[in-house]
Design an enzyme around this catalytic site. Sequence first.
Site, short mmCIF file in Angstrom:
data_model
loop_
_atom_site.label_atom_id
_atom_site.label_comp_id
_atom_site.label_asym_id
_atom_site.label_seq_id
_atom_site.Cartn_x
_atom_site.Cartn_y
_atom_site.Cartn_z
N GLY A 1 0.82 -1.21 0.00
CA GLY A 1 0.00 0.00 0.00
C GLY A 1 0.85 1.26 0.00
N ASP A 2 0.68 2.08 1.03
CA ASP A 2 1.45 3.32 1.13
C ASP A 2 2.49 3.22 2.25
OD1 ASP A 2 -0.34 3.19 3.19
OD2 ASP A 2 -0.97 5.28 3.09
N GLU A 3 2.99 2.00 2.51
CA GLU A 3 3.93 1.76 3.59
C GLU A 3 5.32 1.44 3.02
OE1 GLU A 3 3.89 -0.52 7.91
OE2 GLU A 3 2.46 -1.06 6.36
#
Length: 334
Positions: free
Chosen positions: A253-255
Site C-alpha cells: 500500500g502506502d507503507e
Amino acid sequence: FSVSRRLERDGRFDGVAVVHVDASLLTSSFGRSEDQHMALGVITAEGIYLSRFARGRATYGERLSVANLIERARQVLHEHAPVRSPMDGRLRFVSAAKLERYPLYTVVAADAERALMSYHSMKAKIISVASLIAALIVVFAAKLSRQARALDASAQRALQAERALRAALEGLARVDDLTHLANRRHFEERLAQARARSMRSGEPLALVYIDLDGFKQINDRYGHAAGDGVLVEAAQRLRETVRESDMVARIGGDEFTVIVEDAGHQSDVQLLCERVLFSLRRPYAMNGDAGLATPSIGAALFDGHETPAELCARADAAMYVAKAAGKARYQLAA
C-alpha cells in the site's frame, strides 16, 4: 377372465350380465414385432395377472406382490442392474407403471442377457482393438526411445535457458512493480542478512517504518492513477534522501521501510528521520492542484539479539505512536 353385473328393473332383480374376456387380448398385439425375449403384463392392484405375455405365450391368473414388483422396478431404475424375476427366475430389467383411473399396473421386463448382448459384443470388439493398440504402442515405444535420446541434448539446452529465465524471474519477484523498489520479500531477506552482519560486527542497525497519511484521501479525490503517481514520487524522494547503501522498500500500500546498516548513534537515526520527514511532507502535484500525504515515521535500533520480526514490530509500533500523536512526525522506539 370374466366381468359380471347384476341387472335390475323397477328395483327388482332382472338377471345378470356376464362378459367373458380373453386375457390374451390385453397383450395379443405384443410380440408380433417386438423382441420375443421381452415380457409384458397387466396386473391388478391385488397382484393378479389379467394377462401376461412372455416367450410367445399369453397366460393369466398368476399372482405377484405388487409392492415387491414396484420395489424391483425402482431398484433397476436407481442401480441400473437387472433383478431376478419371481415368475421364471431369469434376470430381467423391469419397469412398472400404474394406469390412470384404473387399479391396474403395466409391467415390461427385458431379458438381461438379451438386452446386454450388444454390449458384450461391443466389449469384445473394444478389447480386440485395445490389444491391437497395445501392440502398436510397443512398436512405437522403441521408436520414441530413439527420438528421446536425440532430444536429450536439446532438453539440456532448454534446461539451461530455463535456469537463466528463473534467475531473471527471481530478480523480478523481489521488485515492486509500481515503484521499482525492493518488495516485502526482498525486504525480509535483506533485513535478515543485515541483522546477521550487525551481530557479527557489532555495527548499529536501524529500521525505519514510513506510512503516508492522507494517501487514501488522494486516491478518493483524484483517482488511483494519481495515487500511484504519489507512490512513485515518494519512492524517488526516499532514494534521494537516504544513503546509497541504505535499502528502501515498499512493503504494501502506502507503507515504506528503510534498512540502515552502520547506522551510527541514536542522534544519527533522528537526523535521518528528520530528512525523510522534510522530503515527504512536501506537496505532490495533482493536475494543477497540490496534494498532501505527510509521513508518520517510526524507527527502531537493533538491540543486538531480537529477531527480525521483533525489530519490525517495534518500528511499526513507533510509527503508530507518531500517527496517534498527530501525524507528520517521527518517533523512536523505546
